[in-house]
Write a protein that holds these residues in place. Structure first.
Motif, short mmCIF file in Angstrom:
data_model
loop_
_atom_site.label_atom_id
_atom_site.label_comp_id
_atom_site.label_asym_id
_atom_site.label_seq_id
_atom_site.Cartn_x
_atom_site.Cartn_y
_atom_site.Cartn_z
N GLY A 25 4.95 34.58 -7.55
CA GLY A 25 6.34 34.24 -7.84
C GLY A 25 6.80 34.66 -9.22
N ILE A 26 5.89 35.08 -10.10
CA ILE A 26 6.28 35.58 -11.42
C ILE A 26 6.48 37.08 -11.31
CG2 ILE A 26 5.60 35.91 -13.84
CD1 ILE A 26 5.91 33.01 -13.44
N VAL A 27 7.69 37.54 -11.60
CA VAL A 27 8.03 38.95 -11.51
C VAL A 27 7.81 39.64 -12.85
CG1 VAL A 27 9.92 40.57 -11.05
CG2 VAL A 27 9.70 38.49 -9.69
N ASP A 28 8.15 38.97 -13.93
CA ASP A 28 8.01 39.53 -15.28
C ASP A 28 7.90 38.37 -16.25
OD1 ASP A 28 7.82 41.43 -17.28
OD2 ASP A 28 9.92 42.03 -17.21
N CYS A 29 7.29 38.63 -17.41
CA CYS A 29 7.18 37.58 -18.42
C CYS A 29 7.03 38.19 -19.80
CB CYS A 29 6.00 36.65 -18.13
SG CYS A 29 4.38 37.39 -18.42
N ASP A 38 9.51 22.37 -38.08
CA ASP A 38 8.84 22.43 -39.39
C ASP A 38 8.65 23.86 -39.88
OD1 ASP A 38 8.57 19.63 -39.48
OD2 ASP A 38 6.74 19.74 -38.26
N GLY A 39 9.12 24.85 -39.12
CA GLY A 39 9.00 26.24 -39.53
C GLY A 39 7.69 26.90 -39.11
N HIS A 40 6.89 26.21 -38.29
CA HIS A 40 5.64 26.78 -37.80
C HIS A 40 5.89 27.59 -36.53
CE1 HIS A 40 4.30 23.06 -39.98
NE2 HIS A 40 3.58 24.00 -40.57
N GLU A 41 5.07 28.63 -36.31
CA GLU A 41 5.19 29.43 -35.08
C GLU A 41 4.61 28.66 -33.91
OE1 GLU A 41 3.30 33.25 -35.55
OE2 GLU A 41 5.12 34.10 -36.38
N ILE A 42 5.35 28.68 -32.80
CA ILE A 42 4.85 28.11 -31.55
C ILE A 42 5.04 29.15 -30.45
CG2 ILE A 42 5.24 25.69 -32.18
CD1 ILE A 42 7.81 25.81 -30.43
N PRO A 43 4.13 29.19 -29.48
CA PRO A 43 4.29 30.15 -28.39
C PRO A 43 5.34 29.70 -27.39
CG PRO A 43 2.29 28.86 -28.08
CD PRO A 43 2.89 28.43 -29.39
N CYS A 44 6.23 30.63 -27.04
CA CYS A 44 7.29 30.36 -26.06
C CYS A 44 7.22 31.44 -25.00
CB CYS A 44 8.65 30.38 -26.73
SG CYS A 44 8.82 29.09 -27.97
N LEU A 45 7.32 31.02 -23.75
CA LEU A 45 7.20 31.93 -22.63
C LEU A 45 8.53 32.07 -21.92
CD1 LEU A 45 5.28 33.58 -20.76
CD2 LEU A 45 5.02 31.48 -19.42
N TYR A 46 8.91 33.30 -21.67
CA TYR A 46 10.11 33.61 -20.88
C TYR A 46 9.63 34.25 -19.60
CZ TYR A 46 12.85 32.76 -25.07
OH TYR A 46 13.43 32.18 -26.16
N ILE A 47 10.16 33.79 -18.47
CA ILE A 47 9.72 34.32 -17.18
C ILE A 47 10.91 34.69 -16.31
CG2 ILE A 47 7.49 33.15 -17.12
CD1 ILE A 47 8.73 31.01 -15.34
N PHE A 54 8.73 30.15 -6.47
CA PHE A 54 8.12 29.68 -7.71
C PHE A 54 8.07 28.16 -7.72
CE2 PHE A 54 8.36 28.40 -12.20
CZ PHE A 54 7.19 28.98 -12.64
N ASP A 55 6.90 27.61 -7.97
CA ASP A 55 6.68 26.18 -8.05
C ASP A 55 6.32 25.85 -9.50
OD1 ASP A 55 5.66 23.59 -8.05
OD2 ASP A 55 4.60 23.83 -6.16
N GLY A 56 7.27 25.29 -10.24
CA GLY A 56 7.07 25.01 -11.66
C GLY A 56 5.92 24.06 -11.94
N ALA A 57 5.77 23.02 -11.13
CA ALA A 57 4.68 22.06 -11.34
C ALA A 57 3.33 22.72 -11.11
CB ALA A 57 4.86 20.86 -10.43
N ALA A 58 3.21 23.52 -10.07
CA ALA A 58 1.96 24.22 -9.79
C ALA A 58 1.66 25.24 -10.89
CB ALA A 58 2.02 24.90 -8.43
N PHE A 59 2.71 25.87 -11.43
CA PHE A 59 2.51 26.84 -12.51
C PHE A 59 1.96 26.15 -13.76
CE2 PHE A 59 4.33 29.27 -16.16
CZ PHE A 59 3.52 30.39 -16.02
N LYS A 60 2.49 25.00 -14.10
CA LYS A 60 1.98 24.27 -15.27
C LYS A 60 0.52 23.87 -15.06
CE LYS A 60 6.45 22.89 -16.96
NZ LYS A 60 7.40 21.85 -17.29
N LYS A 61 0.15 23.50 -13.85
CA LYS A 61 -1.24 23.18 -13.54
C LYS A 61 -2.11 24.42 -13.72
CE LYS A 61 -4.26 21.34 -10.00
NZ LYS A 61 -4.46 21.02 -8.63
N PHE A 62 -1.63 25.56 -13.21
CA PHE A 62 -2.32 26.84 -13.37
C PHE A 62 -2.58 27.13 -14.85
CE2 PHE A 62 -1.51 31.31 -14.49
CZ PHE A 62 -2.57 31.95 -13.86
N MET A 63 -1.57 26.91 -15.67
CA MET A 63 -1.70 27.19 -17.10
C MET A 63 -2.80 26.31 -17.72
SD MET A 63 1.02 29.28 -18.22
CE MET A 63 1.65 28.61 -19.70
N HIS A 64 -2.80 25.04 -17.38
CA HIS A 64 -3.80 24.12 -17.94
C HIS A 64 -5.21 24.44 -17.45
CE1 HIS A 64 -1.30 21.41 -20.30
NE2 HIS A 64 -0.36 21.60 -19.37
#
Length: 103
Positions: A25-29, A38-47, A54-64
């Motif tokens: 379900g992910i075509v591009d990212c 606080d000015g610190h870098e954090i990772p942000c994902l664009y999809i 696309f199942d957002g809950a299943a995707f978050k589980k996949f990431m973890h």
């Protein structure tokens, strides 16, 4: 940028993106660094996702299950129009930072 440094940890963007593109379900990212309050870098994902696949809950589980906790994006945004590209078909990071979306 090929690497994001977040909380003293190195995040290798191309490796993370390659794994995410294997998810159904992910075509591009694109993963970029954004600044937190606080000015610190954090990772942000664009999809960009395929419609109705696309199942957002299943995707978050996949990431973890597949990434270290520091590699997991703090923000995930879905872009209807897709990931902006330069004329050379590379991710346009500046346009991406100005893009809006939510997931």
């Amino acid at each position: 940028k090929n690497m994001i440094k977040s909380n003293g940890q190195n995040i290798y963007v191309e490796r993370i993106e390659a794994e995410i593109l294997k998810y159904p379900g992910i075509v591009d990212c694109a993963m970029i660094a954004e600044k937190d309050g606080d000015g610190h870098e954090i990772p942000c994902l664009y999809i960009k996702t395929a419609q109705n696949q696309f199942d957002g809950a299943a995707f978050k589980k996949f990431m973890h299950e597949n990434f270290q906790s520091f590699e997991i994006p703090r923000k995930i945004k879905t872009l209807d129009k897709g990931i902006p590209k330069t004329p050379f078909l590379k991710t346009d990071h500046q346009a991406l930072k100005n893009a809006t979306g939510d997931a």
